[in-house]
Design an enzyme around this catalytic site. Structure first.
Site, mmCIF file in Angstrom:
data_model
loop_
_atom_site.group_PDB
_atom_site.id
_atom_site.type_symbol
_atom_site.label_atom_id
_atom_site.label_comp_id
_atom_site.label_asym_id
_atom_site.label_seq_id
_atom_site.Cartn_x
_atom_site.Cartn_y
_atom_site.Cartn_z
ATOM 1 N N GLU A 149 -61.548 45.642 1.108
ATOM 2 C CA GLU A 149 -60.495 46.403 1.972
ATOM 3 C C GLU A 149 -61.117 47.119 3.213
ATOM 4 O O GLU A 149 -62.036 47.187 3.299
ATOM 5 C CB GLU A 149 -60.228 47.761 0.814
ATOM 6 N N CYS A 206 -62.030 53.590 3.457
ATOM 7 C CA CYS A 206 -62.247 54.862 3.683
ATOM 8 C C CYS A 206 -63.437 55.302 4.687
ATOM 9 O O CYS A 206 -63.367 56.380 5.135
ATOM 10 C CB CYS A 206 -62.351 55.507 2.408
ATOM 11 N N ARG A 265 -67.472 52.457 -6.496
ATOM 12 C CA ARG A 265 -68.572 51.627 -5.575
ATOM 13 C C ARG A 265 -69.731 52.314 -5.173
ATOM 14 O O ARG A 265 -70.527 52.150 -4.485
ATOM 15 C CB ARG A 265 -67.781 51.492 -4.108
ATOM 16 N N CYS A 281 -58.662 56.539 1.365
ATOM 17 C CA CYS A 281 -58.982 55.078 1.173
ATOM 18 C C CYS A 281 -57.722 54.257 0.522
ATOM 19 O O CYS A 281 -56.856 55.090 0.128
ATOM 20 C CB CYS A 281 -59.771 55.079 -0.179
ATOM 21 N N SER A 317 -69.626 52.974 0.668
ATOM 22 C CA SER A 317 -69.629 51.806 1.553
ATOM 23 C C SER A 317 -70.504 52.207 2.923
ATOM 24 O O SER A 317 -70.860 51.291 3.660
ATOM 25 C CB SER A 317 -68.371 51.254 2.062
ATOM 26 N N HIS A 373 -61.397 60.361 -3.922
ATOM 27 C CA HIS A 373 -61.447 61.332 -2.840
ATOM 28 C C HIS A 373 -60.905 62.574 -3.111
ATOM 29 O O HIS A 373 -61.454 63.678 -2.697
ATOM 30 C CB HIS A 373 -61.223 60.808 -1.391
ATOM 31 N N CYS A 399 -58.588 53.596 -3.901
ATOM 32 C CA CYS A 399 -58.804 54.449 -4.868
ATOM 33 C C CYS A 399 -58.203 55.593 -4.406
ATOM 34 O O CYS A 399 -58.751 56.430 -3.932
ATOM 35 C CB CYS A 399 -60.366 54.577 -5.026
ATOM 36 N N CYS A 457 -65.877 48.547 0.384
ATOM 37 C CA CYS A 457 -64.571 49.086 0.684
ATOM 38 C C CYS A 457 -64.780 50.017 2.036
ATOM 39 O O CYS A 457 -65.361 51.012 1.908
ATOM 40 C CB CYS A 457 -64.032 49.846 -0.576
#
Lengths: 566, 160
Positions: free
Chosen positions: A13, A548, A478, A60, A501, A67, A63, A545
């Site tokens: 993503e 986000c 993650r 994001c 990330s 958040h 997901c 990812c």
């Protein structure tokens, strides 16, 4: 020296670019750059802190829950709110099933194609595939007819000239080691996992009233009423439905995902010595006990791959650096900023697109460099499991022990690309086995007549202090996710998110230390610089990812999947 | 015939919000018959797969990078949609493109597909639309209603 550029890394993503220098068939240096940037605090400043989760939910692309959780926890931390046990358990179930679903999707739909050759699966013998499958699992679908059906479906699809999600694969690459039958087995389960994930995520629709974008998060608890006898509440019928879905989730993980993971891993044991990375691991821990608050997976820090010591996490020691990122701090270069005082002043100083290479001696990424006591930290399921394993967490020690024994590899094999991918599976297994227990606790709590889901005493802003600050941690699929909030006069004064990330994809810092992706790529063998599947293996093992961390800066300036070798 | 009206986009990124805003506005202004599902898909990909199952007709509203002037609108149909997405004209190409192909692979791609898109001017992280795209939102709403009407789906205005 040849420099390889992979831009963008596909099957993630968001947008990520890797530049790597190759010498003697191995990567000797690497740079991770995301050509996007973020700035959520712009949107949140001045708003009611109780509304923040509704915005952060859309950070994001994939997901939507993580958040929201981190945001409501940050506000609860700032205001000193303790949520009722039922709300804690409902959150555990929502987070847990998100983890389980996300890990399965990552393995089959984003990562497996680095190890599994779909084109080779077309050549497999369905009968032999069924007998291979029966040696690894007693999953009832594993029959010759079933595998033949999958193969036919795949052939018809390929005949249409549409590889679709399988395009951009490195088919026939010399680094692909699975026999055709193992490839067909994994491909069949790729499709099965698609159907499975559709069902299990219905739990979010039940507990969130709506999915995608669940609506029941609330500062102080949850906004789903609990009443065993009401049609419009979380009632006995809905609890039974959830129980059935959790059973289904657990079965698939135990009988399909883990056996496939072990079968694939047994052909790629050399990857247990590749991709080690920075060797420092950070986990915020997760799944608080509804009464004591003690987390099921303990939080902690491991330094220098030393499993004999686990250090406590102190949020004060987190700081973000921008020495190699396209931002400017009011305090100047060389200094980190704690998230409470985070700044996001973008100043792009990179080359004008289209360009061949980034100026990696200077600033080269839109991702900041979060550091813990000035050290780069890897986050994610491997960090979570290593911290739990080294802390003596029984469920983790048992599960990790079984996998190491099955593959006949030592514990040091965990510090690798394969270790990262394996840890995600083990995390998924432990969580899938734990989920029914949280549901049972919830049922017992409701059975005793406790119907509370929201702590109301601090809901009214007149009960708040004039200034407050807090942080919300969540061990997301993650890894370590943190939101930091400063509240003044009932409004948001500053808001920063340091997402998993960002830790992993970070560029070099003020000391020139590489970020986790960059360090993990050092020493990675590259069989064919024009088809660097090995880079994807290590990068995908982190489950990047960046949707986000960042957002699209220049939708048209970026090339479609390109690999450039200089 | 089951029909899905799907708004795609990130509501936190300026014009990227267009698709979601259009379907939210329509859902606020009109009642639709039961055969139509109106869905805010956000930026999700595979998570939307359950909603495609059993859908005969799909109408997508999205911000689409066409190279045309900001705020200009475009209609695409059928196989042009995944094809256009493959050449990266939408900020969500990964999600929606993969979603449609996976649905096809699983044997439940919608029989009929239409996409109405608007050219974004800005996709920075903020919640304001550019004036050009803001001016096109109502136009898009009208196009979507006309498309639905051609499929025999009538929108009944909500009172007030």
């Amino acid at each position: 020296m040849a420099r390889i550029v992979v831009d963008p890394i596909t099957r993630i993503e968001g947008h990520l670019r890797i530049e790597a220098e190759v010498s003697g068939g191995k990567i000797v240096d690497a740079w991770s750059s995301s050509t996007m940037f973020r700035g959520i605090e712009k949107i949140l400043k001045g708003r009611d802190p109780r509304d923040a989760w509704y915005f952060t939910q859309r950070f994001c692309g994939v997901c939507t829950t993580v958040h929201s959780i981190a945001s409501v926890r940050a506000v609860e931390n700032a205001l000193g709110i303790k949520v009722p046990p039922n709300a804690e358990l409902i959150r555990n179930i929502i987070m847990g099933i998100q983890n389980v679903q996300d890990h399965v999707i990552h393995f089959y739909h984003l990562h497996a194609l680095d190890w599994v050759d779909i084109v080779s699966a077309l050549k497999a013998d369905p009968a032999k595939t069924a007998s291979l499958a029966s040696t690894v699992s007693d999953w009832p679908l594993n029959s010759p007819t079933y595998f033949k059906g999958v193969q036919d479906k795949l052939k018809a699809f390929v005949a249409k000239g549409r590889l679709g999600p399988f395009a951009n694969g490195y088919w026939g690459h010399s680094a692909m080691k699975l026999p055709p039958e193992a490839n067909l087995m994994a491909t069949a389960h790729y499709l099965e996992a698609l159907e499975w994930q559709k069902d299990v995520i219905r739990i979010h629709a039940i507990l969130g009233s709506k999915n995608p974008h669940p609506q029941t998060f609330l500062v102080g608890g949850m906004a789903i009423p609990v009443d065993p006898d009401s049609q419009n509440a979380l009632n006995a019928d809905k609890l039974i439905t959830i129980s059935g879905l959790l059973k289904k989730a657990k079965e698939f993980v135990e009988k399909v995902y883990i056996p496939d993971l072990l079968a694939v891993a047994s052909f790629y044991k050399d990857w247990a010595a590749i991709g080690g990375g920075v060797g420092n691991y950070l986990s915020y821990g997760e799944f608080p006990d509804p009464i004591t608050g003690k987390q099921f997976f303990p939080p902690g820090i491991i330094l220098g791959k030393d499993l004999s010591k686990v250090y406590p996490v102190d949020q004060k020691k987190v700081a973000e650096y921008v020495d190699h990122s396209w931002f400017e701090y009011s305090g100047g270069q060389g200094k980190g900023a704690h998230p409470y005082d985070g700044e996001t002043e973008a100043k792009y100083s990179g080359p004008k697109p289209p360009y061949k290479n980034l100026d990696t001696d200077r600033k080269y990424s839109w991702v900041k460099s979060p550091r813990y006591e000035e050290k780069p930290m890897e986050v994610g399921p491997l960090a979570k499991l290593l911290v739990a394993y080294a802390s003596g967490h029984k469920e983790t020690q048992d599960a990790v022990g079984l996998v190491l024994k099955h593959l006949n590899v030592p514990a040091t094999a965990l510090f690798s690309t394969l270790g990262r991918t394996g840890a995600r599976g083990i995390d998924c297994l432990i969580t899938a086995q734990q989920l029914p227990k949280w549901l049972q606790q919830l049922e017992e709590s409701i059975g005793k007549g406790d119907l509370r889901v929201h702590a109301q005493e601090k809901w009214d802003p007149s009960s708040w202090p004039s200034e407050a600050q807090g942080y919300g941690w969540h061990e997301a699929p993650r890894g370590a996710l943190g939101h930091w909030i400063k509240i003044k006069d009932k409004q948001i004064l500053n808001y920063q998110a340091v997402v998993p990330s960002t830790w992993n994809a970070s560029p070099r810092d003020h000391k020139g230390q590489r970020g986790p992706y960059e360090e993990a790529l050092i020493g990675t063998p590259i069989a064919d610089p024009n088809r660097p599947v090995e880079i994807l293996r290590t990068i995908h093992s982190f489950d990047p990812c960046l949707a986000c961390a960042v957002h699209v800066l220049d939708a048209t300036g970026n090339e479609i999947v390109s690999v450039k070798v200089k | 015939m089951r029909t899905l009206l799907l708004g795609i986009g990130n509501t936190l990124m300026n014009d990227d919000a267009a698709g979601v805003l259009v379907i939210q506005n329509l859902a606020a202004k009109f009642f639709f018959p039961e055969e139509l599902t109106v869905l805010d898909g956000g930026t999700l990909g595979l998570d939307l797969l359950p909603y495609l199952e059993g859908v005969d007709r799909l109408l997508v509203v999205d911000a689409v990078e066409t190279g045309g002037p900001v705020g200009s609108i475009i209609r695409m149909t059928g196989d042009d949609i995944p094809l256009a997405l493959a050449t990266k004209v939408s900020p969500h190409q990964m999600g929606l493109k993969d979603l449609l192909l996976v649905a096809d692979l699983q044997g439940y791609a919608p029989k009929e597909m239409v996409l109405w898109g608007v050219q974004p001017g800005s996709i920075e992280m903020d919640i304001e639309l550019t004036p050009e795209v803001a001016a096109s939102i109502e136009l898009l709403e009208g196009k979507v209603l006309a498309e639905l009407a051609a499929w025999g789906i009538t929108a009944t205005p909500k009172s007030n």
